[in-house]
Motif scaffolding. Structure first.
Motif, mmCIF file in Angstrom:
data_model
loop_
_atom_site.group_PDB
_atom_site.id
_atom_site.type_symbol
_atom_site.label_atom_id
_atom_site.label_comp_id
_atom_site.label_asym_id
_atom_site.label_seq_id
_atom_site.Cartn_x
_atom_site.Cartn_y
_atom_site.Cartn_z
ATOM 1 N N TYR A 233 0.794 -1.224 0.000
ATOM 2 C CA TYR A 233 0.000 0.000 0.000
ATOM 3 C C TYR A 233 0.831 1.280 0.000
ATOM 4 O O TYR A 233 0.272 2.371 -0.009
ATOM 5 C CB TYR A 233 -0.963 0.002 1.202
ATOM 6 C CG TYR A 233 -2.053 -1.022 1.063
ATOM 7 C CD1 TYR A 233 -3.164 -0.783 0.256
ATOM 8 C CD2 TYR A 233 -1.963 -2.254 1.699
ATOM 9 C CE1 TYR A 233 -4.154 -1.732 0.107
ATOM 10 C CE2 TYR A 233 -2.945 -3.210 1.553
ATOM 11 C CZ TYR A 233 -4.049 -2.942 0.759
ATOM 12 O OH TYR A 233 -5.032 -3.908 0.608
ATOM 13 N N GLN A 234 2.149 1.166 -0.003
ATOM 14 C CA GLN A 234 2.966 2.369 -0.088
ATOM 15 C C GLN A 234 3.038 2.855 -1.539
ATOM 16 O O GLN A 234 2.804 2.074 -2.468
ATOM 17 C CB GLN A 234 4.359 2.101 0.494
ATOM 18 C CG GLN A 234 5.122 0.982 -0.212
ATOM 19 C CD GLN A 234 6.369 1.509 -0.908
ATOM 20 O OE1 GLN A 234 6.353 2.604 -1.445
ATOM 21 N NE2 GLN A 234 7.423 0.719 -0.898
ATOM 22 N N PRO A 235 3.353 4.131 -1.788
ATOM 23 C CA PRO A 235 3.222 4.706 -3.145
ATOM 24 C C PRO A 235 4.117 4.079 -4.207
ATOM 25 O O PRO A 235 3.721 4.011 -5.377
ATOM 26 C CB PRO A 235 3.595 6.187 -2.936
ATOM 27 C CG PRO A 235 3.418 6.437 -1.483
ATOM 28 C CD PRO A 235 3.691 5.154 -0.797
ATOM 29 N N LEU B 299 -3.823 3.530 -9.832
ATOM 30 C CA LEU B 299 -3.361 3.774 -8.465
ATOM 31 C C LEU B 299 -2.027 4.502 -8.470
ATOM 32 O O LEU B 299 -1.803 5.429 -7.664
ATOM 33 C CB LEU B 299 -3.242 2.442 -7.721
ATOM 34 C CG LEU B 299 -2.890 2.510 -6.233
ATOM 35 C CD1 LEU B 299 -3.932 3.318 -5.468
ATOM 36 C CD2 LEU B 299 -2.774 1.102 -5.655
ATOM 37 N N TRP C 102 -1.380 8.211 -6.855
ATOM 38 C CA TRP C 102 -0.359 8.527 -5.859
ATOM 39 C C TRP C 102 0.517 9.686 -6.326
ATOM 40 O O TRP C 102 0.839 10.592 -5.554
ATOM 41 C CB TRP C 102 0.505 7.302 -5.584
ATOM 42 C CG TRP C 102 0.040 6.425 -4.461
ATOM 43 C CD1 TRP C 102 -0.392 5.131 -4.533
ATOM 44 C CD2 TRP C 102 -0.019 6.777 -3.073
ATOM 45 N NE1 TRP C 102 -0.731 4.655 -3.296
ATOM 46 C CE2 TRP C 102 -0.507 5.642 -2.373
ATOM 47 C CE3 TRP C 102 0.279 7.923 -2.358
ATOM 48 C CZ2 TRP C 102 -0.692 5.643 -1.003
ATOM 49 C CZ3 TRP C 102 0.104 7.935 -0.968
ATOM 50 C CH2 TRP C 102 -0.385 6.800 -0.318
ATOM 51 N N CYS C 103 0.916 9.660 -7.592
ATOM 52 C CA CYS C 103 1.782 10.723 -8.123
ATOM 53 C C CYS C 103 1.089 12.080 -8.075
ATOM 54 O O CYS C 103 1.703 13.092 -7.701
ATOM 55 C CB CYS C 103 2.207 10.396 -9.554
ATOM 56 S SG CYS C 103 3.380 9.023 -9.685
ATOM 57 N N LEU D 83 -1.333 12.952 -6.041
ATOM 58 C CA LEU D 83 -1.484 13.336 -4.639
ATOM 59 C C LEU D 83 -0.182 13.915 -4.091
ATOM 60 O O LEU D 83 -0.186 14.947 -3.399
ATOM 61 C CB LEU D 83 -1.915 12.120 -3.821
ATOM 62 C CG LEU D 83 -2.133 12.355 -2.322
ATOM 63 C CD1 LEU D 83 -3.271 13.354 -2.094
ATOM 64 C CD2 LEU D 83 -2.431 11.036 -1.612
ATOM 65 N N ILE D 84 0.932 13.265 -4.396
ATOM 66 C CA ILE D 84 2.229 13.763 -3.924
ATOM 67 C C ILE D 84 2.559 15.105 -4.571
ATOM 68 O O ILE D 84 3.089 16.014 -3.923
ATOM 69 C CB ILE D 84 3.327 12.731 -4.226
ATOM 70 C CG1 ILE D 84 3.088 11.453 -3.411
ATOM 71 C CG2 ILE D 84 4.713 13.295 -3.904
ATOM 72 C CD1 ILE D 84 3.987 10.297 -3.815
#
Length: 258
Positions: free
Chosen positions: A207-209, A232, A236-237, A239-240
């Motif tokens: 579950y880590q990016p 997914l 993540w990208c 969001l970061i």
């Protein structure tokens, strides 16, 4: 962005590229570690780990290369935190404030320069991997997709490390804060499949990016379906990127009004 800001941003990008060329020791150090890890894992551990994948050393170099690529990107953007911290602590920003330049151009130059440096690191790792047995099955579209994913990750991590550089009180702190980014491929699917890990570690790894990014790049390079993993990874990208950009902008504006 106005033409005025674009001109100033391109000047700042050239400034960062000239720094990279004039002082190559940082680049060599940041690229050198992933190169060492690639050779170490392939030639020292590759036979044993490859057997666990149902193949040999050749199978393992195919598996591990995406993890090393992400390690190279994380190392490259680590240098961004150092460069930003140097700008903020050595007085150059105060000098820029007296000049008629776009305020946003300084951070833009760091970000784009870092993405270029990260892509050069990726090219070195892919070239070395091909030389020692990496054999991707990707076609042109898959290569473009993998490259786009890597650029997006580089852009996201760069904004995060810009913020880490701004929040650091010294260059030494800035060099240490991004270190967990380099370690995340180890705690994901970069070097071994997550199903071989203990339950707690496996939960974090899945579950880590970095894990969905590595699985997406691995799937694209080997011509296998990526499905929801790609969505997914992109999520993540994004969001970061949003989080890093907002944090960096707030810190930068706060420093300018002091």
């Amino acid at each position: 962005m106005s033409g005025y800001a674009l001109r100033d941003s391109s000047t700042m990008v050239r400034r960062n590229i000239k720094h990279m060329i004039r002082y190559p020791s940082m680049t060599v150090l940041l690229v050198g570690m992933p190169v060492i890890f690639l050779l170490l894992f392939v030639y020292v551990l590759g036979g044993t780990l490859g057997a666990g994948l149902g193949g040999g050393r050749g199978a393992y170099v195919d598996y591990v290369t995406p993890g090393i690529i992400l390690m190279a990107i994380a190392g490259a953007v680590q240098g961004t935190a150092v460069a930003v911290s140097m700008d903020m602590t050595q007085g150059i920003i105060a000098r820029f404030r007296t000049m008629a330049i776009s305020r946003a151009s300084v951070l833009t130059g760091h970000v784009l320069g870092s993405v270029i440096q990260a892509m050069l690191s990726v090219a070195v790792i892919i070239g070395l991997a091909l030389a020692i047995g990496f054999r991707p099955d990707a076609g042109p579209l898959q290569w473009l997709g993998a490259l786009g994913m890597l650029v997006l990750l580089s852009f996201a991590l760069t904004w995060l490390t810009v913020a880490l550089g701004l929040v650091s009180k010294s260059v030494e702190t800035a060099s240490n804060l991004p270190m967990p980014l380099v370690l995340l491929p180890f705690l994901g699917s970069g070097f071994v499949p997550t199903d071989s890990m203990p339950a707690g570690v496996r939960w974090f790894a899945e579950y880590q990016p970095f894990t969905p990014v590595m699985e997406t790049v691995r799937g694209l390079l080997h011509g296998t379906p990526v499905g929801g993993t790609a969505l997914l990874a992109v999520g993540w990208c994004l969001l970061i990127t949003v989080g890093g950009y907002g944090w960096a902008l707030r810190l930068y504006n706060r420093n300018l009004v002091r």
